[in-house]
Design a protein around this motif. Sequence first.
Motif, PDB file in Angstrom:
ATOM      1  N   LYS A   1       6.289  -1.108  -8.755  1.00 37.00           N
ATOM      2  CA  LYS A   1       7.431  -1.121  -7.827  1.00 37.00           C
ATOM      3  C   LYS A   1       6.956  -1.198  -6.376  1.00 37.00           C
ATOM      4  O   LYS A   1       7.483  -1.978  -5.590  1.00 37.00           O
ATOM      5  N   GLU A   2       5.953  -0.404  -6.047  1.00 37.34           N
ATOM      6  CA  GLU A   2       5.416  -0.380  -4.682  1.00 37.34           C
ATOM      7  C   GLU A   2       4.902  -1.755  -4.251  1.00 37.34           C
ATOM      8  O   GLU A   2       5.022  -2.139  -3.092  1.00 37.34           O
ATOM      9  N   ARG A   3       4.346  -2.499  -5.187  1.00 35.29           N
ATOM     10  CA  ARG A   3       3.780  -3.818  -4.886  1.00 35.29           C
ATOM     11  C   ARG A   3       4.745  -4.961  -5.178  1.00 35.29           C
ATOM     12  O   ARG A   3       4.361  -6.109  -5.193  1.00 35.29           O
TER      13      ARG A   3
ATOM     14  N   PHE B   1      -3.992  -4.040  -8.974  1.00 34.78           N
ATOM     15  CA  PHE B   1      -3.600  -3.417  -7.712  1.00 34.78           C
ATOM     16  C   PHE B   1      -4.633  -3.665  -6.620  1.00 34.78           C
ATOM     17  O   PHE B   1      -4.276  -3.890  -5.461  1.00 34.78           O
ATOM     18  N   ASN B   2      -5.914  -3.655  -6.969  1.00 36.91           N
ATOM     19  CA  ASN B   2      -6.964  -3.954  -5.980  1.00 36.91           C
ATOM     20  C   ASN B   2      -6.841  -5.383  -5.450  1.00 36.91           C
ATOM     21  O   ASN B   2      -7.008  -5.622  -4.251  1.00 36.91           O
ATOM     22  N   ILE B   3      -6.560  -6.326  -6.347  1.00 39.07           N
ATOM     23  CA  ILE B   3      -6.392  -7.726  -5.933  1.00 39.07           C
ATOM     24  C   ILE B   3      -5.218  -7.846  -4.973  1.00 39.07           C
ATOM     25  O   ILE B   3      -5.326  -8.445  -3.899  1.00 39.07           O
ATOM     26  N   ILE B   4      -4.102  -7.271  -5.348  1.00 39.10           N
ATOM     27  CA  ILE B   4      -2.898  -7.362  -4.508  1.00 39.10           C
ATOM     28  C   ILE B   4      -3.109  -6.644  -3.187  1.00 39.10           C
ATOM     29  O   ILE B   4      -2.756  -7.167  -2.124  1.00 39.10           O
ATOM     30  N   ASP B   5      -3.692  -5.444  -3.238  1.00 32.85           N
ATOM     31  CA  ASP B   5      -3.878  -4.659  -2.018  1.00 32.85           C
ATOM     32  C   ASP B   5      -4.830  -5.313  -1.025  1.00 32.85           C
ATOM     33  O   ASP B   5      -4.805  -4.992   0.162  1.00 32.85           O
ATOM     34  N   SER B   6      -5.650  -6.251  -1.476  1.00 32.18           N
ATOM     35  CA  SER B   6      -6.560  -6.955  -0.565  1.00 32.18           C
ATOM     36  C   SER B   6      -5.919  -8.191   0.071  1.00 32.18           C
ATOM     37  O   SER B   6      -6.507  -8.793   0.966  1.00 32.18           O
TER      38      SER B   6
ATOM     39  N   PRO C   1      -3.493 -10.447   2.443  1.00 33.28           N
ATOM     40  CA  PRO C   1      -2.985 -10.240   3.807  1.00 33.28           C
ATOM     41  C   PRO C   1      -1.522  -9.762   3.872  1.00 33.28           C
ATOM     42  O   PRO C   1      -1.193  -8.878   4.665  1.00 33.28           O
ATOM     43  N   MET C   2      -0.656 -10.321   3.040  1.00 30.61           N
ATOM     44  CA  MET C   2       0.749  -9.891   3.079  1.00 30.61           C
ATOM     45  C   MET C   2       0.897  -8.448   2.630  1.00 30.61           C
ATOM     46  O   MET C   2       1.716  -7.701   3.162  1.00 30.61           O
ATOM     47  N   ARG C   3       0.111  -8.054   1.649  1.00 36.31           N
ATOM     48  CA  ARG C   3       0.160  -6.666   1.178  1.00 36.31           C
ATOM     49  C   ARG C   3      -0.396  -5.737   2.249  1.00 36.31           C
ATOM     50  O   ARG C   3       0.133  -4.638   2.466  1.00 36.31           O
ATOM     51  N   GLN C   4      -1.461  -6.160   2.925  1.00 33.96           N
ATOM     52  CA  GLN C   4      -2.009  -5.353   4.011  1.00 33.96           C
ATOM     53  C   GLN C   4      -0.957  -5.117   5.097  1.00 33.96           C
ATOM     54  O   GLN C   4      -0.826  -4.026   5.618  1.00 33.96           O
TER      55      GLN C   4
ATOM     56  N   LYS D   1       2.985  -1.588   7.765  1.00 35.81           N
ATOM     57  CA  LYS D   1       4.386  -1.378   8.129  1.00 35.81           C
ATOM     58  C   LYS D   1       4.893  -0.056   7.568  1.00 35.81           C
ATOM     59  O   LYS D   1       5.595   0.686   8.250  1.00 35.81           O
ATOM     60  N   ASN D   2       4.503   0.268   6.331  1.00 31.39           N
ATOM     61  CA  ASN D   2       4.950   1.508   5.694  1.00 31.39           C
ATOM     62  C   ASN D   2       4.308   2.742   6.304  1.00 31.39           C
ATOM     63  O   ASN D   2       4.873   3.834   6.236  1.00 31.39           O
ATOM     64  N   GLU D   3       3.127   2.582   6.902  1.00 28.50           N
ATOM     65  CA  GLU D   3       2.429   3.707   7.532  1.00 28.50           C
ATOM     66  C   GLU D   3       3.027   4.062   8.890  1.00 28.50           C
ATOM     67  O   GLU D   3       2.827   5.147   9.382  1.00 28.50           O
ATOM     68  N   GLN D   4       3.754   3.150   9.493  1.00 25.24           N
ATOM     69  CA  GLN D   4       4.309   3.391  10.838  1.00 25.24           C
ATOM     70  C   GLN D   4       5.562   4.203  10.785  1.00 25.24           C
ATOM     71  O   GLN D   4       6.280   4.363   9.923  1.00 25.24           O
TER      72      GLN D   4
END
Length: 141
Positions: free
Chosen positions: A58-60, A123-128, A130-133, A138-141
């Motif tokens: 869901k998060e991704r 998840f590692n592939i997705i998290d690397s 650019p759009m996921r980054q 955005k979620n950290e702000q």
Amino acid sequence: MRKFISCYILIFFSVSLHAQDLSKHQWKDRLILIIASKNNQKFQQQYKELQKEPEGLKERKLVIYQILPEKYKTGFKEKNWKKSTELFEAYNGKKSDFRVLLIGLDGGKKLDQTKMLSAKKLFNIIDSMPMRQAEIQKNEQ
């Protein structure tokens, strides 16, 4: 020449139909396509591996497609199979018994493999990407 143009239009329209089910996800969802020539052990194992990680999916923004030669379904509900050969024919071009595809938000293939895919690797592939980054920042702000 008219026959050529008519044939080209027909082919283009057919390809558009194949992508029709998946195009609705572009820029909204990432897709995991689990494709198998029959409902086999790898197919079931891959499904179970991803089913254990609902929050990570869901998060991704991941939507799961289970695709067999004559039918497909989305998500983890057991009874929502739809009869169709189009997705299988369109995405199992290499004719393997088992295949996992990751399709990004932009609609492009990001991963195509014929062995099991762990949720961690996915998840590692997705998290690397650019759009996921950008999503993470955005979620950290």
